[in-house]
Write an enzyme that holds these catalytic residues in place. Structure first.
Site, mmCIF file in Angstrom:
data_model
loop_
_atom_site.group_PDB
_atom_site.id
_atom_site.type_symbol
_atom_site.label_atom_id
_atom_site.label_comp_id
_atom_site.label_asym_id
_atom_site.label_seq_id
_atom_site.Cartn_x
_atom_site.Cartn_y
_atom_site.Cartn_z
ATOM 1 N N THR A 39 -4.971 14.112 -14.196
ATOM 2 C CA THR A 39 -5.898 13.718 -14.853
ATOM 3 C C THR A 39 -6.347 15.328 -15.590
ATOM 4 O OG1 THR A 39 -8.534 12.817 -15.096
ATOM 5 C CG2 THR A 39 -7.553 13.703 -12.673
ATOM 6 N N ASP A 40 -7.671 14.750 -16.600
ATOM 7 C CA ASP A 40 -7.843 16.333 -16.676
ATOM 8 C C ASP A 40 -9.017 16.658 -16.112
ATOM 9 O OD1 ASP A 40 -9.486 14.226 -17.695
ATOM 10 O OD2 ASP A 40 -9.930 15.250 -19.986
ATOM 11 N N GLU A 41 -9.732 15.565 -15.539
ATOM 12 C CA GLU A 41 -10.315 16.145 -14.261
ATOM 13 C C GLU A 41 -10.490 16.775 -13.204
ATOM 14 O OE1 GLU A 41 -12.925 12.997 -13.422
ATOM 15 O OE2 GLU A 41 -12.354 11.639 -15.090
ATOM 16 N N ALA A 99 -1.189 4.464 -9.087
ATOM 17 C CA ALA A 99 -1.718 4.239 -7.934
ATOM 18 C C ALA A 99 -2.252 5.215 -7.439
ATOM 19 C CB ALA A 99 -1.232 3.780 -6.784
ATOM 20 N N ALA A 100 -3.887 4.611 -7.742
ATOM 21 C CA ALA A 100 -5.251 5.430 -7.414
ATOM 22 C C ALA A 100 -6.530 4.757 -7.036
ATOM 23 C CB ALA A 100 -5.062 7.121 -8.075
ATOM 24 N N ASN A 156 -8.793 7.257 -21.223
ATOM 25 C CA ASN A 156 -7.650 6.157 -21.398
ATOM 26 C C ASN A 156 -8.944 5.101 -21.929
ATOM 27 O OD1 ASN A 156 -4.463 5.907 -20.783
ATOM 28 N ND2 ASN A 156 -5.961 8.193 -20.964
ATOM 29 N N LYS A 195 -7.420 14.079 -6.824
ATOM 30 C CA LYS A 195 -6.167 14.331 -7.471
ATOM 31 C C LYS A 195 -5.841 15.838 -7.505
ATOM 32 C CE LYS A 195 -4.915 11.471 -10.294
ATOM 33 N NZ LYS A 195 -4.290 9.987 -9.836
ATOM 34 N N ASP A 230 0.443 -1.380 0.361
ATOM 35 C CA ASP A 230 0.207 0.334 0.339
ATOM 36 C C ASP A 230 1.537 1.256 -0.114
ATOM 37 O OD1 ASP A 230 -1.615 2.370 0.691
ATOM 38 O OD2 ASP A 230 -3.012 1.009 2.270
ATOM 39 N N PRO A 234 -25.892 0.760 -19.486
ATOM 40 C CA PRO A 234 -27.052 2.097 -18.925
ATOM 41 C C PRO A 234 -26.182 2.808 -19.188
ATOM 42 C CG PRO A 234 -24.817 0.867 -17.556
ATOM 43 C CD PRO A 234 -25.891 -0.127 -18.927
ATOM 44 N N VAL A 235 -26.981 4.272 -19.722
ATOM 45 C CA VAL A 235 -26.217 5.415 -20.295
ATOM 46 C C VAL A 235 -27.216 6.399 -19.423
ATOM 47 C CG1 VAL A 235 -26.159 7.252 -22.027
ATOM 48 C CG2 VAL A 235 -25.425 5.231 -23.010
ATOM 49 N N TYR A 257 -13.200 12.173 -6.439
ATOM 50 C CA TYR A 257 -12.294 11.762 -7.198
ATOM 51 C C TYR A 257 -10.919 12.446 -7.176
ATOM 52 C CZ TYR A 257 -9.604 9.686 -11.528
ATOM 53 O OH TYR A 257 -8.801 10.271 -12.064
#
Ligand code: NAD
Ligand code: TDX
Length: 339
Positions: free
Chosen positions: A125-127, A82-83, A183, A157, A59, A208-209, A153
């Site tokens: 991440t782009d988020e 790792a995430a 990705n 990040k 971990d 499920p959309v 999330y």
């Protein structure tokens, strides 16, 4: 070089390990992974016996264990994949996201400071930039776009990114950060849009959309992300952020329809379900910096990458069926049961 790759039993980390062992056989790769629900040791079976590869179940929040490993391996480079990576799970229970994504990043960087390192690379991440409106197709995320997160999330990040930059400025740690768009490719856990839709199609289950399916993501074949990461750790400038994306924006509904067509399944499997809370509308990366500085361009066109991905899921049914028949069923029931 000895390179510690964390999260290497997950989707992108494993693809990165395959890429590195193939492109740089002179390097040694030490994979560190806690093997959470998303980590799968069978993914790494083809590299397990290689003399320049080692797997360590650990971990990244375990400070003593991480320090011990650094003492043993004396790594030159650490690449942190790792995430906890799934937005829907972060909405269900944010706490483990804060633990792994922020505290774990801090532990790794403390080890880098203590034992010395040539490069610590944070896979972000782009988020972290939040989202863009659908009616402004002229807007893209650049490295200067302010952090403006939507989910637990992405907030975790972004928290990690801020910590990474602080370790650079305060302690002079030689860091880089990459922020990649969505990705897709082999070994992606079937909770994510593309593999979930492929698996459900193949099992003739509803697709499920969320909402009306109009949200836009900027899709990149995983190997292109791996190549960009390799370039950044070798030639990227210390203290810099690099956005990674291939100008390949698509609406969710169009992806789902495309998968139906490719698998010869009827579109009536598509089921519109309650939207994700805080659902980001559009992600779109401007990759000008990594192109100008490192000459990176995506190599896999979407039509080719998605076909390769679908073929992979068709020929590796055992890999994903083992997942969807296990603990994942409970997750699926919780997430989609009465949605
Ligand atoms: P994944 O969920 O498939 O894999 C994550 C891996 O990390 C798993 O093997 C898991 O066991 C391991 N892990 C989780 N907690 C750990 C801990 N505390 N200690 C050690 N190992 C732990 O994720 P992914 O899609 O491969 O994403 C990898 C990284 O790339 C993440 O940091 C994610 O934020 C980032 N990213 C992903 C995407 C995407 O589209 N998937 C896009 C941009 C950035
Ligand atoms: O069942 C679904 N139905 C649906 O409509 C799922 C799982 C997703 N969606 C939608 C939500 C998103 O608009 O599809 C889009 C993609 O969803 P995910 O695959 O969950 O990805 P996303 O939320 O965009 O985040 C991904 O890209 C950035 C990764 O999971 C992150 O780890 C990465 O940082």
């Amino acid at each position: 070089m000895t390179i510690i790759v964390t999260g290497g039993a997950g989707f992108i980390g494993a693809n990165f390990i395959f890429y590195m062992l193939r492109e740089h056989p002179e390097d040694r790769i030490v994979c560190v992974d806690k093997l959470t629900y998303a980590g799968n040791l069978s993914t790494l079976k083809e590299v397990m016996g290689k003399p320049n590869f080692r797997f360590v179940k650990l971990d990244i929040c375990d400070r003593e264990g991480v320090y011990r490993l650094f003492e043993e391996e004396k790594p030159d480079v650490v690449v942190n994949f790792a995430a906890e990576s799934h937005v829907d799970r972060s909405i269900e229970d944010p706490s483990v996201f804060l633990q792994t994504n922020i505290i774990g990043t801090g532990v790794l960087m403390d080890a880098c400071r203590k034992y010395g390192i040539e490069r610590y690379h944070q896979v972000s991440t782009d988020e972290v930039y939040g989202d863009l409106p659908l009616d402004r197709p002229d807007l893209f995320f650049t490295e200067e776009t302010p952090l403006h997160t939507s989910s637990p999330y992405s907030s975790s990040k972004a928290g990690a990114d801020l910590l990474v930059m602080a370790y650079h400025r305060t302690f002079g740690l030689p860091v880089t950060i990459s922020r990649c768009s969505n990705n897709y490719g082999p070994y992606q856990f079937p909770e994510k849009l593309i593999p979930l839709m492929i698996a459900n199609c193949l099992n003739d289950r509803p697709l499920p959309v969320y909402g009306r399916g109009l949200n836009v993501r900027d899709w990149l074949y995983v190997e292109d992300h791996c190549k960009a990461t390799d370039l950044i750790i070798r030639r990227g400038r210390v203290g810099e952020v690099y956005n990674i994306g291939g100008h390949n924006e698509m609406r969710n509904i169009d992806i789902v329809r495309l998968i139906c067509r490719a698998l010869g399944k009827p579109e009536r499997l598509i089921t519109y379900v309650t939207d994700r809370k805080g659902h980001d509308m559009r992600y779109a990366i401007d990759p000008a910096k990594i192109h100008a500085e490192l000459g990176w361009l995506p190599e896999t066109r979407f039509a080719e990458g998605i076909q390769r991905t679908i073929d992979w899921y068709l020929t590796h049914r055992d890999w994903w069926e083992e997942i969807v028949s296990g603990e994942y069923q409970h997750y699926y029931e919780r997430m989609y049961g009465d949605r």
